[in-house]
Design a protein around this motif. Structure first.
Motif, short mmCIF file in Angstrom:
data_model
loop_
_atom_site.label_atom_id
_atom_site.label_comp_id
_atom_site.label_asym_id
_atom_site.label_seq_id
_atom_site.Cartn_x
_atom_site.Cartn_y
_atom_site.Cartn_z
N GLN A 1 0.82 -1.21 0.00
CA GLN A 1 0.00 0.00 0.00
C GLN A 1 0.85 1.26 0.00
OE1 GLN A 1 -2.86 -0.31 3.23
NE2 GLN A 1 -4.40 -1.05 1.80
N ALA A 2 1.94 1.23 0.78
CA ALA A 2 2.81 2.40 0.83
C ALA A 2 3.44 2.68 -0.53
CB ALA A 2 3.90 2.19 1.88
N LEU A 3 3.84 1.63 -1.23
CA LEU A 3 4.47 1.80 -2.53
C LEU A 3 3.47 2.27 -3.59
CD1 LEU A 3 6.80 -1.34 -2.60
CD2 LEU A 3 7.47 1.04 -2.22
N GLU A 4 2.20 2.02 -3.36
CA GLU A 4 1.17 2.45 -4.30
C GLU A 4 0.70 3.88 -4.03
OE1 GLU A 4 -1.76 -0.58 -3.96
OE2 GLU A 4 -0.68 -2.01 -5.23
N GLY A 5 1.33 4.53 -3.04
CA GLY A 5 1.05 5.94 -2.82
C GLY A 5 -0.04 6.24 -1.83
N SER A 6 -0.41 5.27 -1.00
CA SER A 6 -1.48 5.51 -0.03
C SER A 6 -1.03 6.40 1.13
CB SER A 6 -1.98 4.18 0.54
OG SER A 6 -0.99 3.58 1.37
N GLY A 7 0.29 6.46 1.35
CA GLY A 7 0.81 7.24 2.47
C GLY A 7 0.72 6.52 3.79
N SER A 8 0.17 5.32 3.81
CA SER A 8 0.00 4.57 5.06
C SER A 8 1.30 3.89 5.45
CB SER A 8 -1.11 3.53 4.91
OG SER A 8 -0.78 2.61 3.88
N ALA A 9 1.39 3.57 6.74
CA ALA A 9 2.57 2.85 7.24
C ALA A 9 2.56 1.42 6.73
CB ALA A 9 2.58 2.87 8.76
N CYS A 10 3.72 0.81 6.69
CA CYS A 10 3.84 -0.59 6.29
C CYS A 10 3.30 -1.49 7.40
CB CYS A 10 5.28 -0.95 5.99
SG CYS A 10 6.02 0.03 4.66
N SER A 11 2.62 -2.55 7.02
CA SER A 11 2.10 -3.51 7.99
C SER A 11 3.20 -4.47 8.42
CB SER A 11 0.95 -4.32 7.38
OG SER A 11 -0.09 -3.47 6.95
N VAL A 12 3.15 -4.90 9.68
CA VAL A 12 4.08 -5.91 10.18
C VAL A 12 3.44 -7.28 9.97
CG1 VAL A 12 5.29 -6.82 12.20
CG2 VAL A 12 5.06 -4.34 11.89
N LEU A 13 4.02 -8.08 9.07
CA LEU A 13 3.49 -9.41 8.77
C LEU A 13 3.93 -10.45 9.79
CD1 LEU A 13 3.85 -9.90 4.92
CD2 LEU A 13 1.83 -9.29 6.21
N GLY A 14 5.16 -10.34 10.25
CA GLY A 14 5.68 -11.33 11.18
C GLY A 14 6.86 -10.75 11.94
N SER A 15 7.14 -11.35 13.09
CA SER A 15 8.24 -10.88 13.93
C SER A 15 8.99 -12.07 14.50
CB SER A 15 7.71 -10.02 15.09
OG SER A 15 7.00 -8.91 14.61
N TYR A 16 10.27 -11.88 14.72
CA TYR A 16 11.10 -12.90 15.37
C TYR A 16 11.70 -12.27 16.62
CZ TYR A 16 14.37 -16.76 15.98
OH TYR A 16 15.06 -17.84 16.48
N ILE A 17 11.32 -12.78 17.80
CA ILE A 17 11.67 -12.11 19.05
C ILE A 17 12.60 -12.91 19.95
CG2 ILE A 17 9.45 -10.91 19.04
CD1 ILE A 17 8.78 -12.89 21.46
N LEU A 18 13.15 -14.02 19.45
CA LEU A 18 13.88 -14.93 20.34
C LEU A 18 15.30 -14.48 20.65
CD1 LEU A 18 12.65 -18.44 19.26
CD2 LEU A 18 11.88 -16.95 21.08
N HIS A 19 15.77 -13.41 20.08
CA HIS A 19 17.06 -12.87 20.48
C HIS A 19 16.90 -12.14 21.81
CE1 HIS A 19 19.53 -13.65 16.88
NE2 HIS A 19 18.38 -13.57 16.24
N ASN A 20 17.99 -12.09 22.56
CA ASN A 20 17.93 -11.49 23.88
C ASN A 20 18.90 -10.32 24.01
OD1 ASN A 20 16.81 -11.38 26.44
ND2 ASN A 20 18.39 -12.64 27.34
N SER A 21 19.21 -9.69 22.87
CA SER A 21 20.15 -8.58 22.90
C SER A 21 19.90 -7.72 21.66
CB SER A 21 21.59 -9.11 22.92
OG SER A 21 22.52 -8.06 23.03
N LEU A 22 20.80 -6.77 21.39
CA LEU A 22 20.62 -5.84 20.28
C LEU A 22 20.48 -6.58 18.95
CD1 LEU A 22 23.19 -3.04 21.17
CD2 LEU A 22 20.71 -2.96 21.43
N ALA A 23 19.40 -6.32 18.25
CA ALA A 23 19.13 -6.95 16.96
C ALA A 23 19.87 -6.17 15.88
CB ALA A 23 17.62 -6.97 16.69
N TYR A 24 20.93 -6.75 15.35
CA TYR A 24 21.79 -6.03 14.40
C TYR A 24 21.75 -6.60 12.99
CZ TYR A 24 24.35 -2.70 17.35
OH TYR A 24 24.70 -1.64 18.13
N GLY A 25 22.06 -7.86 12.83
CA GLY A 25 22.20 -8.43 11.49
C GLY A 25 21.01 -9.30 11.12
N ALA A 26 20.56 -9.22 9.86
CA ALA A 26 19.45 -10.06 9.38
C ALA A 26 19.51 -10.15 7.87
CB ALA A 26 18.11 -9.47 9.83
N ASP A 27 19.06 -11.30 7.34
CA ASP A 27 19.06 -11.46 5.89
C ASP A 27 18.13 -12.58 5.48
OD1 ASP A 27 19.85 -10.75 3.33
OD2 ASP A 27 21.56 -12.11 3.29
#
Length: 455
Positions: free
Chosen positions: A305-331
């Motif tokens: 929706q954001a890329l189509e120009g709606s101006g709305s925030a991006c939705s969060v589809l999923g999250s990974y919370i099992l880290h117990n410190s600063l979340a730095y690297g992801a791919d």
């Protein structure tokens, strides 16, 4: 109709030193190869002396193999002691017919490592070249010009702790400095190419500024300077799928999407509740964006929706919370997951999770050198939800917009890697995104209606 999103841990690996960057290889024959870099500040006998401190690191090389639920999928191939590593990036195309890994180090160098075959029919990294950006500085980031798999002109852009941006050319396996300039007043945390016009370069710094540079005009002045972020800019990624689309992240906890033709006002702004250290567009799906949010875990955003120009925030589809410190690297990995083989429900790192089922939800008691927590991994919609905190901020709608089947496949399974700093942990996990079957949904609703009538 809401889609079902689920994240599942496959394996946890203790990197011993603080982990801050992970990268899956983008070359087809090596999609299952993963590199992880670490950064550790070692203080000398005189703890108060800055000169006595040294920054050490280690480069890990892994291979992911699906061997069934009884075997951990991640196999360590190699570890190399190096100066502290602040960023890793694979070149998107083979160089001299081999994958090439670039590394930004605390010694102020950009190092290149070639993936080669080993005697045991596996593979190893071998250092082929390095270039020092300048004295008394840390190389903080790098990006390749090959984001759209164009091998005609292979270059590297890098930023450093002196606020400089450097453009390097790769020829015959060696790096040559093309240009270097002072881009920011303080640390230049991030630099990146526009993958659609690689004469355009972007940089972000601790001076809270996002800047654009046209290499054809020279670095005497930026093409634009944006102060839209209110804190240091530390993540930039050009979309390889949609021309002129740029994603930026900052310590101000915001992800901004931009159209390069108008850098005065972003297309959208999404608050993620943690400093956004890294952003990665999905390798093939133009609407998906992965965010490493330092103090607020890892999140997968849907940006249609954001890329189509709606101006709305991006939705969060999923999250990974099992880290117990600063979340730095992801791919993201391009490696195709085997749907017929269920993922392992246990993993055995040096310091790892013990798992069990409670009330139909997978629960993990995670122990690390810094702390422990007990969290319910999934809610009924398949999202990770910590017991002691609220979900990450998202768009006003609780469910993401239903994607167009012509643009998004009916289901998706992705192999992911992420790492966290002070607990020195590398996690490999999978994300599954599926549309519920209409027949099942219809029957469930019919049952609900009959139950209500019976009452």
């Amino acid at each position: 109709m809401a889609w079902k999103s689920k994240t599942r841990s496959l394996q946890v690996f203790d990197t011993e030193l603080s982990a801050d960057t992970v990268e899956w290889c983008p070359i087809p024959q090596c999609y299952n190869i993963l590199a992880c870099g670490t950064y550790q500040l070692q203080k000398g006998p005189d703890a108060g002396s800055e000169e006595a401190a040294s920054r050490i690191g280690r480069l890990y090389l892994f291979q992911f193999r699906q061997q069934g639920p009884m075997f951990p999928p991640l196999n360590e191939l190699q570890r190399i002691d190096t100066p502290a590593i602040l960023d890793l990036k694979w070149c998107h195309v083979p160089v001299s017919d081999r994958p090439l890994l670039g590394m930004a180090t605390a010694s102020g160098e950009i190092q290149l490592h070639r993936l080669t075959d080993s005697q045991d029919c596996s593979c190893v990294l071998k250092t082929v070249n390095s270039l020092e950006l300048g004295p008394d500085r840390l190389a903080l980031s790098l990006d390749w010009s090959t984001g759209r798999a164009d091998s005609s002109d292979v270059r590297v852009v890098s930023s450093d702790s002196a606020g400089c941006v450097s453009v390097l050319s790769l020829g015959e396996g060696s790096l040559t400095a093309v240009s270097q300039w002072r881009a920011h007043d303080f640390e230049a945390w991030i630099s990146a190419f526009s993958y659609w016009d690689t004469q355009l370069v972007y940089s972000g710094g601790d001076d809270c500024k996002l800047k654009g540079w046209d290499l054809r005009m020279g670095p005497s002045s930026p093409t634009f300077t944006s102060k839209r972020h209110s804190m240091g800019v530390c993540s930039i990624h050009s979309s390889p799928h949609r021309e002129r689309i740029l994603a930026t992240g900052s310590y101000d906890e915001q992800v901004l999407l931009w159209d390069e033709r108008n850098m005065r006002q972003p297309l959208s702004e999404s608050a993620l509740g943690g400093g956004v250290w890294r952003l990665k567009w999905h390798p093939t799906n133009e609407h998906l964006l992965l965010a490493a949010c330092m103090h607020n875990d890892f999140h997968i955003l849907h940006c249609q929706q954001a890329l189509e120009g709606s101006g709305s925030a991006c939705s969060v589809l999923g999250s990974y919370i099992l880290h117990n410190s600063l979340a730095y690297g992801a791919d993201w990995s391009r490696f195709p997951l085997d749907e017929t083989t269920p993922p392992p429900e246990t993993s055995e790192p040096t310091r790892g999770p013990a798992q069990g089922h409670t009330g139909g939800h997978l629960r993990i008691q995670y122990e690390s050198p810094t702390a422990s927590f007990d969290t319910s991994l999934e809610d009924d919609a398949g999202h990770y939800i910590p017991e002691s905190s609220s979900p990450p901020p998202s768009s006003p709608a609780s469910d993401p917009p239903c994607p167009n089947p012509m643009e998004d496949s009916p289901s998706m399974s992705c192999l992911m890697a992420s790492c966290s700093f002070y607990d020195h942990m590398l996690h490999v996990w999978r994300w599954d995104w599926t549309r519920p079957e209409e027949g099942c949904v219809g029957k469930a609703r019919e049952g609900e209606e009959r139950g209500a009538i019976g009452e």
